[in-house]
Design a protein around this motif. Structure first.
Motif, short mmCIF file in Angstrom:
data_model
loop_
_atom_site.label_atom_id
_atom_site.label_comp_id
_atom_site.label_asym_id
_atom_site.label_seq_id
_atom_site.Cartn_x
_atom_site.Cartn_y
_atom_site.Cartn_z
N TYR A 20 27.90 -8.79 -11.09
CA TYR A 20 26.69 -8.41 -10.37
C TYR A 20 25.71 -9.58 -10.36
O TYR A 20 25.75 -10.47 -11.21
CB TYR A 20 26.02 -7.20 -11.03
CG TYR A 20 26.67 -5.87 -10.68
CD1 TYR A 20 26.50 -5.30 -9.43
CD2 TYR A 20 27.44 -5.19 -11.62
CE1 TYR A 20 27.09 -4.08 -9.10
CE2 TYR A 20 28.04 -3.97 -11.31
CZ TYR A 20 27.85 -3.42 -10.04
OH TYR A 20 28.43 -2.23 -9.73
N LYS A 21 24.80 -9.53 -9.38
CA LYS A 21 23.71 -10.51 -9.35
C LYS A 21 22.99 -10.45 -10.68
O LYS A 21 22.70 -9.37 -11.18
CB LYS A 21 22.71 -10.15 -8.22
CG LYS A 21 23.08 -10.73 -6.89
CD LYS A 21 21.86 -10.64 -5.93
CE LYS A 21 22.35 -10.53 -4.51
NZ LYS A 21 22.45 -9.11 -4.05
N GLY A 22 22.71 -11.55 -11.26
CA GLY A 22 22.11 -11.54 -12.59
C GLY A 22 23.14 -11.86 -13.65
O GLY A 22 22.80 -12.10 -14.80
N GLY A 23 24.44 -11.81 -13.25
CA GLY A 23 25.47 -12.31 -14.15
C GLY A 23 26.27 -11.28 -14.91
O GLY A 23 27.21 -11.63 -15.62
N LYS A 24 25.92 -9.99 -14.78
CA LYS A 24 26.68 -8.97 -15.52
C LYS A 24 28.11 -8.84 -14.96
O LYS A 24 28.29 -8.55 -13.78
CB LYS A 24 25.96 -7.62 -15.43
CG LYS A 24 26.76 -6.43 -15.95
CD LYS A 24 26.80 -6.40 -17.46
CE LYS A 24 28.00 -5.57 -17.94
NZ LYS A 24 28.14 -5.56 -19.39
N LYS A 25 29.11 -9.09 -15.81
CA LYS A 25 30.51 -8.94 -15.39
C LYS A 25 30.93 -7.50 -15.65
O LYS A 25 31.23 -7.13 -16.78
CB LYS A 25 31.41 -9.91 -16.16
CG LYS A 25 32.80 -10.02 -15.58
CD LYS A 25 33.68 -10.96 -16.38
CE LYS A 25 34.13 -12.14 -15.54
NZ LYS A 25 35.06 -13.01 -16.27
N THR A 52 31.65 1.15 -10.62
CA THR A 52 31.79 -0.12 -9.90
C THR A 52 33.14 -0.15 -9.17
O THR A 52 33.20 -0.51 -7.98
CB THR A 52 31.68 -1.31 -10.88
OG1 THR A 52 30.40 -1.25 -11.52
CG2 THR A 52 31.85 -2.64 -10.18
N THR A 53 34.20 0.25 -9.86
CA THR A 53 35.54 0.28 -9.25
C THR A 53 35.54 1.19 -8.02
O THR A 53 35.99 0.80 -6.94
CB THR A 53 36.57 0.81 -10.28
OG1 THR A 53 36.48 0.03 -11.47
CG2 THR A 53 37.97 0.76 -9.72
N ILE A 54 35.00 2.39 -8.20
CA ILE A 54 35.01 3.36 -7.12
C ILE A 54 34.13 2.90 -5.96
O ILE A 54 34.50 3.04 -4.79
CB ILE A 54 34.58 4.74 -7.67
CG1 ILE A 54 35.77 5.32 -8.46
CG2 ILE A 54 34.14 5.68 -6.57
CD1 ILE A 54 35.44 6.53 -9.26
N ASN A 55 32.98 2.32 -6.29
CA ASN A 55 32.09 1.87 -5.22
C ASN A 55 32.65 0.69 -4.43
O ASN A 55 32.35 0.53 -3.25
CB ASN A 55 30.70 1.55 -5.79
CG ASN A 55 29.98 2.81 -6.25
OD1 ASN A 55 30.29 3.92 -5.79
ND2 ASN A 55 29.03 2.66 -7.15
N ILE A 56 33.50 -0.10 -5.07
CA ILE A 56 34.19 -1.17 -4.33
C ILE A 56 35.18 -0.54 -3.34
O ILE A 56 35.24 -0.93 -2.17
CB ILE A 56 34.90 -2.15 -5.29
CG1 ILE A 56 33.86 -2.99 -6.05
CG2 ILE A 56 35.86 -3.08 -4.52
CD1 ILE A 56 34.43 -3.84 -7.18
N LEU A 57 35.91 0.47 -3.82
CA LEU A 57 36.85 1.16 -2.92
C LEU A 57 36.12 1.82 -1.76
O LEU A 57 36.62 1.87 -0.63
CB LEU A 57 37.65 2.23 -3.70
CG LEU A 57 38.58 1.72 -4.80
CD1 LEU A 57 39.17 2.89 -5.59
CD2 LEU A 57 39.69 0.83 -4.24
N VAL A 61 30.03 -1.49 -2.77
CA VAL A 61 29.79 -2.67 -3.60
C VAL A 61 30.80 -3.73 -3.19
O VAL A 61 31.97 -3.41 -2.95
CB VAL A 61 29.95 -2.32 -5.11
CG1 VAL A 61 30.04 -3.56 -5.97
CG2 VAL A 61 28.79 -1.44 -5.58
N ASN A 62 30.35 -4.98 -3.05
CA ASN A 62 31.27 -6.06 -2.73
C ASN A 62 31.91 -6.61 -3.99
O ASN A 62 31.22 -6.90 -4.95
CB ASN A 62 30.53 -7.20 -2.02
CG ASN A 62 30.10 -6.78 -0.63
OD1 ASN A 62 30.84 -6.09 0.08
ND2 ASN A 62 28.89 -7.18 -0.24
N LYS A 63 33.23 -6.76 -3.95
CA LYS A 63 33.91 -7.32 -5.12
C LYS A 63 33.65 -8.82 -5.19
O LYS A 63 33.31 -9.44 -4.18
CB LYS A 63 35.42 -7.04 -5.02
CG LYS A 63 36.09 -7.68 -3.82
CD LYS A 63 37.54 -7.24 -3.72
CE LYS A 63 38.14 -7.57 -2.38
NZ LYS A 63 38.16 -8.99 -2.02
N THR A 64 33.83 -9.39 -6.37
CA THR A 64 33.70 -10.83 -6.53
C THR A 64 35.03 -11.50 -6.23
O THR A 64 35.08 -12.50 -5.52
CB THR A 64 33.22 -11.17 -7.96
OG1 THR A 64 32.00 -10.48 -8.21
CG2 THR A 64 33.01 -12.66 -8.15
N SER A 65 36.11 -10.93 -6.76
CA SER A 65 37.45 -11.43 -6.44
C SER A 65 38.48 -10.34 -6.70
O SER A 65 38.16 -9.28 -7.21
CB SER A 65 37.77 -12.68 -7.26
OG SER A 65 37.75 -12.36 -8.64
#
Ligand code: ADP
Ligand code: MG
Length: 310
Positions: A20-25, A52-57, A61-65
């Motif tokens: 996430y923005k701010g650096g939280k992995k 986070t997983t569900i919101n990417i699906l 939420v945009n994934k990083t990679s």
């Protein structure tokens, strides 16, 4: 859809990472394969990365990679088909308070381009026991009703996968059971279900397979039965024929407690002893056994064991 047209997995997640923005992995390269036709539980402590997983699906939420496929459709290469293949009930309740439940479902059907003659808003409202509230304003619904309306909303386009993020948080016991009954019904009709829940007992009863994530990593992904068999500690409670002055000891006992004059609770480790040896050790101490009760380890035992930080 014919069988051959269906993907092997309902959802396939590969090396998914989110910073996430701010650096939280929040996700650290998770990979999961969710079989189709199952009820799959995604479990983990607060902050583990489930939403986070569900919101990417969900495309929220945009994934990083990493990559994810929904019903065989890559969320980057084929976002539209991916989106059409999944219905998501988010953890946060968000609604336009000025629409009625019926309008909410009709709007959602319009958004997904479901033709009028194939819409089934009233049927969905009945399924979630909201038919009486069809024309009430959404803001007049209780928390539990809103949650159920969200489930109906997630199903308007008849997706083959339904994802529920903490669907029973703040929902009373009776409504929770109604919700699970509906989820089971959908699953029986072939819908793949993915859910996150804090209620481990529910997950144990409902889910065919369970993935556990902790600190953004997958720490288990097994059938519920396999997961339960990982529990090492077993407990046997014995009632004996006379008062016990001091609890007996034996190498095969991990722990022994005197519950009352004639009752002992003995914990043993499954891979080091079995119930027969434990009972024999009690008898060898001169006590005769008149009753035995065993408690099977539950998901909570396994969960606590797996998520306990080193
Ligand atoms: P869970 O659903 O398992 O409780 P989340 O996926 O909501 O966990 O959160 C995972 C981690 O990411 C947590 O540490 C959380 O604080 C953090 N997080 C979640 N959303 C955001 C955000 N929008 N911005 C920054 N950090 C976030
Ligand atoms: Mg969450």
């Amino acid at each position: 859809m014919t069988d051959s047209a269906q993907p092997a997995a309902a959802i396939e997640i590969r090396d998914l990472t989110k910073v996430y923005k701010g650096g939280k992995k929040a996700l650290d390269s998770i990979s999961l394969s969710i079989p189709r036709g199952q009820i799959y539980g995604l479990l983990g402590p607060n902050g583990a990365g489930k939403s986070t997983t569900i919101n990417i699906l969900a495309g929220l939420v945009n994934k990083t990679s990493g990559s994810a496929r929904i019903w065989g459709f890559d969320i980057d290469a084929n976002p539209r088909n991916a989106k059409n293949s999944i219905g998501i009930v988010p953890q946060e309740i968000v609604f336009d308070p000025f629409f009625t439940p019926l309008e909410t479902l009709e709007n959602q059907a319009g958004y997904y381009g479901v033709p009028r003659d194939r819409r089934r808003s009233m049927e969905l409202l009945r399924a979630v026991h909201l038919q009486d509230k069809a024309n009430a304003y959404a803001r007049t619904l209780s928390g539990g009703m809103k949650r159920r309306l969200l489930v109906a909303k997630a199903m308007v386009h008849s997706p083959p996968i339904l994802v529920l993020d903490e669907p029973t948080a703040g929902v009373d016991v009776q409504l929770r059971q109604q919700l699970w009954a509906y989820v089971r019904e959908l699953n029986a009709m072939g819908v793949t279900i993915v859910l996150t829940t804090h209620y481990l007992e529910e997950a144990q009863q409902l889910c065919d397979r369970i993935g556990i994530i902790n600190h953004g990593r997958v720490i288990a992904d097994k059938t519920t039965r396999e997961l339960l068999s990982m529990a090492q500690e077993k407990v046997v409670q014995v009632t004996v024929d006379r008062d016990i002055a001091t609890a007996p000891e034996a190498p095969c006992f991990e722990k022994v407690e005197r519950v009352d004059e004639r009752t002992l609770t003995i914990t043993y480790l499954k891979d080091r002893a079995n119930a027969g040896q434990v009972l024999a050790a009690v008898q060898a101490s001169g006590l005769a056994i008149v009753d035995v009760v065993t408690r099977d380890p539950d998901l909570e035992d396994v969960f606590l064991h797996l998520t306990a930080d080193a």
